[in-house]
Design an enzyme around this catalytic site. Sequence first.
Site: not given
Ligand code: GLN
Length: 205
Positions: A54-56, A86, A113, A141-142, A176, A178
């Site tokens: 998600g977004e840390s 992630c 990140r 993913i990112r 990921h 999952e």
């Molecule tokens: N880019 C997100 C972060 O830095 C992590 C990306 C993800 O969980 N898919 O929080």
Amino acid sequence: MSLTAGVVAVQGDVEEHAAAIERAAAARDREVTVREIRDAGIVPDCDLLAMPGGESTTISRLLHSEGIAPEIRAHVADGKPLLATCAGLIVAASDAGDDRVDELELIDVGVERNAFGRQKDSFEAPLAVAGLEEPYPAVFIRAPAIDSVGDAEVLATWDDRPVAVRDGPVVGTSFHPELTADSRIHGLAFFENEVASVPSLEDAQ
Ligand code: GLN
């Protein structure tokens, strides 16, 4: 005995983690009930935990404001397994490399990140993972990279950078696990982690 799994559900792929946990448990003839964690009070009932991406910065903020963060720390201090993926890895790290993340300091690594370049924001890679016989199809993913490793074991690297680590009962991945039908990483984290304790079938009900 039946297991209780918790998936941190403040953000991210909650249902996918729940499904992967159920598959990994079923492969071992274990029963599991999955609970979503949005509030304090549930983690203490859980035998194993997953913390999705998600977004840390958001995840970290909510875990602390809801009082879930100390419960996750206590879970790990008890030797119970946690899989952090992630953004979950970023939150669980000892150094997130970003002041907006208040780390749980459960995995002794420093992370960067969004470390895999723009053209590679999302990609899938066949990853050799310690403890798995065949390569694992890892979806990034990112994704964060792990740029320093303290007292933790590197389980996999990509582009010469660690992307999966284990620190006692905690497994962290940049990718990921999952998002594919392959639940071997969940199996590794929860059922084949000799350092972590999940109640066995023989344990008293
Ligand atoms: N880019 C997100 C972060 O830095 C992590 C990306 C993800 O969980 N898919 O929080």
